[in-house]
Design an enzyme around this catalytic site. Structure first.
Site, mmCIF file in Angstrom:
data_model
loop_
_atom_site.group_PDB
_atom_site.id
_atom_site.type_symbol
_atom_site.label_atom_id
_atom_site.label_comp_id
_atom_site.label_asym_id
_atom_site.label_seq_id
_atom_site.Cartn_x
_atom_site.Cartn_y
_atom_site.Cartn_z
ATOM 1 N N HIS A 122 0.830 -1.207 0.000
ATOM 2 C CA HIS A 122 0.000 0.000 0.000
ATOM 3 C C HIS A 122 0.865 1.258 0.000
ATOM 4 O O HIS A 122 1.889 1.340 0.669
ATOM 5 C CB HIS A 122 -1.047 -0.010 1.111
ATOM 6 N N GLU B 280 -5.294 1.628 2.059
ATOM 7 C CA GLU B 280 -5.205 0.466 2.947
ATOM 8 C C GLU B 280 -5.550 0.852 4.368
ATOM 9 O O GLU B 280 -6.260 0.143 5.077
ATOM 10 C CB GLU B 280 -3.794 -0.131 2.883
ATOM 11 N N GLU B 281 -5.012 1.989 4.792
ATOM 12 C CA GLU B 281 -5.133 2.408 6.196
ATOM 13 C C GLU B 281 -6.565 2.762 6.599
ATOM 14 O O GLU B 281 -6.851 2.947 7.770
ATOM 15 C CB GLU B 281 -4.208 3.603 6.474
ATOM 16 N N HIS C 159 2.840 3.750 13.122
ATOM 17 C CA HIS C 159 1.836 4.826 13.151
ATOM 18 C C HIS C 159 2.268 5.983 14.062
ATOM 19 O O HIS C 159 1.442 6.626 14.695
ATOM 20 C CB HIS C 159 0.438 4.301 13.548
#
Ligand SMILES: [Zn+2]
Length: 357
Positions: A69, A214-215, A328
């Site tokens: 991604h 994706e996230e 993250h």
């Protein structure tokens, strides 16, 4: 090429791709960079309606889809107040506290605008509030604007997106730190794999795919897996190690520098339970080529593989990840040797994919 040369190349690609910005739904800059990098090594390239980049190195054998991604987690402006301060929502899974007092870049319609995330100073907080974490809703972005009109004149509007402003820096012992190793690490692996495959004549039809969003729900992978419908697929991503203070080996057995992570199951099986033939293929390839790897079982997050394996009548799918600390956050840390080993594993696996699928 000798090993040091590979690591230098991996580092410079990681630097290029993590210093660039592309939050979920706004991956254009990353896709352009990826297009340039892949172009010499593939036969065709196209972009689908979602924004996924689908590159193909043609072969006669089985089709394999490698998916990484392109998006990183970011922010989106939801309100500009009269004094020119910006309120925002998080796009993707932020731990609110990591955002506090970070420098950000707003991708406005007149170009990039620097800003900082501010909040109420602790000096004026009540005793009990000082003990509580500051919530995202209480934070704001300060771009130095005089008022709303000034902010708008600078090119900011509702829906303007922002990303963390933090550049790549090498650490000791082959480790590196930056924002967005999740998932530019996967993107760099994709490039290095295609570069190395271009030197051989291989049987497989190899799709190198940069996915979007994706996230925020594994979205791009879903549509491009449907379009490609490969015989086998691998998601390339990052995962959580248990090798630093604050986390135990019982939470994650993974460590930096011990090789790529072959996922057996993630999200306690609610995400992906890797296809047994994919696991056999990867484990036997690693063993026969003496490539270090770690097996991963996770209870938390998942990857594009979860979307891909449920496509049409089902696609044998696995995930290969790089153990990455502080995922993250603006200061993710990984070991470049793991990326090198991951590239070797995937190249060797593709060379013999016909034996398994
Ligand atoms: Zn990821």
């Amino acid at each position: 090429m000798e090993k040091g040369g590979n690591l230098r190349e991996i580092k410079s690609l990681l630097e290029k791709f993590t210093n660039a910005h592309g939050i979920s739904g706004f991956e254009d800059d990353i896709r352009e960079l990826l297009e340039k990098e892949l172009e010499p090594y593939v036969d065709t390239m196209r972009r689908d309606c979602m924004g996924n980049l689908i590159a193909l190195k043609k072969g006669e054998g089985p089709s394999i889809m490698l998916a990484a991604h392109m998006d990183e987690i970011g922010l989106m402006v939801r309100y500009i107040d009269d004094n020119g301060f910006l309120r925002f929502v998080g796009i993707g899974g932020w731990f609110d506290q990591t955002l506090l007092n970070q420098r950000v870049v707003l991708h406005g319609k007149k170009g990039s605008i620097p800003g900082v995330i501010g909040s109420k100073p602790p000096h004026v907080m009540k005793e009990e509030d000082r003990k509580k974490p500051v919530k995202l809703d209480d934070m704001f972005i300060d771009i130095g604007a005089k008022d709303r009109e000034d902010a708008e004149n600078l090119g900011i509007e509702i829906g303007t997106v922002a990303s963390i402003d933090r550049n790549f820096v090498p650490l000791a012992n082959g480790k590196v730190t930056s924002k967005a190793f999740d998932n530019r690490a996967g993107i760099v692996i994709l490039i290095e794999v295609m570069k190395r495959l271009s030197k051989y004549k291989i049987e497989a039809n190899v799709y190198a795919v940069g996915t979007v969003q994706e996230e925020v729900g594994l979205k791009g992978a879903r549509t491009c897996a449907f379009g490609i419908c490969p015989n086998v697929a691998l998601a390339l991503d990052t995962t959580i190690p248990g090798d630093h203070p604050g986390i135990n080996k019982t939470d994650s057995s993974l460590e930096l520098g011990k090789g790529p992570v072959v996922t057996v199951a993630d999200a306690s099986g609610r995400g992906l339970i890797a296809h047994p033939q994919v696991l056999r293929w990867l484990k036997e390839t690693a063993a026969e080529n003496e490539i270090p790897y770690q097996l991963g079982v996770g209870s938390g997050g998942t990857t594009d593989a979860t979307s891909i394996h449920l496509t049409k009548e089902g696609i044998p799918t696995g995930t290969v990840s790089i153990a990455t600390r502080y995922i993250h956050s603006p200061v993710e840390v990984l070991d470049t040797a793991d990326i090198e080993a991951c590239v070797s594993l995937i190249v060797k696996a593709i060379e013999r994919v016909g034996k398994y699928f």
